[in-house]
Scaffold this active site. Structure first.
Site, mmCIF file in Angstrom:
data_model
loop_
_atom_site.group_PDB
_atom_site.id
_atom_site.type_symbol
_atom_site.label_atom_id
_atom_site.label_comp_id
_atom_site.label_asym_id
_atom_site.label_seq_id
_atom_site.Cartn_x
_atom_site.Cartn_y
_atom_site.Cartn_z
ATOM 1 N N ASP A 127 0.608 -1.207 0.103
ATOM 2 C CA ASP A 127 -0.016 -0.039 -0.003
ATOM 3 C C ASP A 127 0.930 1.224 -0.066
ATOM 4 O OD1 ASP A 127 -1.983 1.775 0.138
ATOM 5 O OD2 ASP A 127 -2.414 1.404 2.234
ATOM 6 N N ASP A 351 -0.585 6.894 -8.522
ATOM 7 C CA ASP A 351 -0.920 5.914 -7.222
ATOM 8 C C ASP A 351 -1.429 4.433 -7.993
ATOM 9 O OD1 ASP A 351 -1.806 4.774 -4.575
ATOM 10 O OD2 ASP A 351 -3.886 5.335 -4.999
#
Length: 476
Positions: A127, A351
């Protein structure tokens, strides 16, 4: 649900080891390899689907639901910083709180990591929005309400048994490290200076990870086939987690902070990391890789590598890029510059945990207006389960020559030209949708992982530059 989402250099506490051993390991490291690779497994891989294969539409629906949550979390984090009146600077970013507000259910990629001595293998969420690397763990009875039994698993998941690892070194609650890494989410009690630093890592969705901080050894495989140990990596030993993370044992935090795993690993291997993501509709067994080190990710590139500045200090914890504008079909769109300006409430990040590319409203409307005209010959359809504004029925076949080239222009002159299928997305059953979603302003725009697909992305943290080149994302 509010608030989520990305690396500088790590702040690590080193505990004494034998100098000669350190020297030997250092020499072996340089002789053996200058990089290592972790396998990235997409959340839709067979082992994560309860042995039930999903349709393309179900997979897309699943991804987009998680996008909405993730963007809310990211925007909440940035807006909270701005409301607090804190200056956004490199020095401020070193003191970012641990609550990155990651929602574990929405992560897109997973990997396995060998932790401790002897090593124990765990499956972790990868993450870019989490600062702390943590694993379900047993260590004494620290934290609030932790189950301190010596069970092998926590809620069905594997658990790291800290007392069995000779390299597990708790970080003292009276140490500077405890203040820097865990503040303001350390637990207030510190009965003795050597008591382990306890944290309550809170998330905006109401979940909470409780445990102690420690330095630990992580074993990784080098690209030459050998293995090496990364010592004194800050990890969280989480003995209580108030939420479900499914078949996952913890989090691999690779955000843009001084104590994230990626920062630490990248520093040890040349301050660089790279990845290449295959098409999300590829066969479920197709593998992606995350490589740390100077040696380029060993995938075949299909064009020149372009570089743009990586704005590591512009938006704390995120990987930001300095955008000038977007053109479609060779024409620059009329989008207000404040949309891309971090000092005016805008900015764009890249991202790997967000699927669709998100644009703040003014940019989104402009882009959608042009693209809808290009596919207007097709019948428009509405998919109730997929939150995308414009989809078409192309069951008779889709003419890709109708799709104008979309280019994201960076201020330093670099241009990112995503593949057309990364923004005219196949939703299955002959349905295609425009692959963008809107975001409010002030707020962040995001280059999502679908638009990043079939490109090699290289993050040079020391040189503060982002390299990208079209690629098949395989070694052939």
């Amino acid at each position: 649900m509010e608030g989520k989402l990305m690396i500088l250099l790590p702040l690590i506490v080193f505990f004494s080891t034998v100098e000669a051993q350190q020297h030997v390991e250092k020499m072996q490291h340089h002789q053996n390899s200058d990089s290592f690779t972790l396998e990235l497994v997409h959340r839709h891989a067979f082992q994560f689907t309860n042995n039930k294969l999903k349709t393309r539409q179900e997979r897309l629906e699943d991804l987009l639901h998680r996008d909405v949550i993730r963007h809310r979390i990211a925007s909440h984090r940035v807006q909270t910083r701005r409301r607090s009146g804190e200056a956004i600077s490199a020095s401020a970013s070193t003191e970012m709180p641990l609550a990155s507000a990651v929602d574990y259910a929405i992560a897109q990629y997973f990997t396995t990591l060998n932790i401790g001595t002897p090593s124990q293998k765990f499956r972790l969420v990868v993450d870019t929005g989490s600062d702390l690397t943590w694993v379900s763990c047993r260590y004494g009875c620290s934290g609030r309400g932790g189950d301190c039994s010596r069970k092998g698993r926590m809620k069905g998941n594997r658990v790291f048994h800290a007392p069995s690892s000779s390299s597990f070194s708790p970080i003292p609650c009276a140490s500077e490290m405890c203040d820097v890494v865990a503040s303001p989410f350390t637990l207030t009690t510190c009965p003795t200076p050597l008591t382990p630093c306890a944290y309550a890592y809170s998330y905006v969705d109401g979940s909470e990870a409780v445990g102690v901080l420690a330095n630990e050894t992580i074993t990784v495989g080098l690209t030459n086939g050998r293995k090496t140990r990364l010592r004194n990596v800050v990890i969280g030993c989480t003995n209580s987690y108030k939420a479900s993370i499914g078949h996952i044992d913890g989090i691999l935090g690779i955000s843009n902070t001084k104590y994230s795993f990626t920062t630490y690993a990248a520093e040890k291997f040349g301050a660089r990391f790279s990845y290449c993501l295959v098409d999300h509709l590829s066969h479920l067994n197709v593998t992606n890789y995350l490589t740390f080190g100077k040696r380029r990710n060993q995938v075949k590139v299909l064009g020149n590598t372009r570089y743009t500045r990586l704005e590591l200090d512009a938006i704390p914890s995120f990987y930001a890029v300095n955008v000038k504008g977007i053109s479609i079909g060779g024409k620059m769109l009329e989008i207000p510059m404040k949309v891309w300006d971090t000092t005016q409430g805008g900015g764009m990040i890249i991202d790997s945990g967000t699927s669709l590319t998100r644009l703040v409203d003014s940019a989104y409307r402009t882009v959608m207006e042009v693209l809808t005209k290009s596919v207007s010959k097709y019948q428009r359809v509405k998919l109730d389960t997929i939150p995308m504004e414009y989809c078409i029925n192309a069951t008779a076949g889709f003419d890709k020559t109708l799709v104008p080239k979309l280019i994201i222009h960076f201020k330093d002159g670099a241009r990112f030209e995503p593949h057309w299928k990364s923004y005219i997305i196949d939703a299955g059953g002959g349905i295609r949708c425009l692959g963008f979603s809107p975001a409010g302003f002030p707020g962040l725009s995001t280059i999502g992982n679908i638009m990043q697909q079939n490109y090699l992305w290289e993050f040079d943290l020391e040189g503060k530059k982002l390299g990208f080149a079209p690629s098949s994302c395989n070694n052939s």
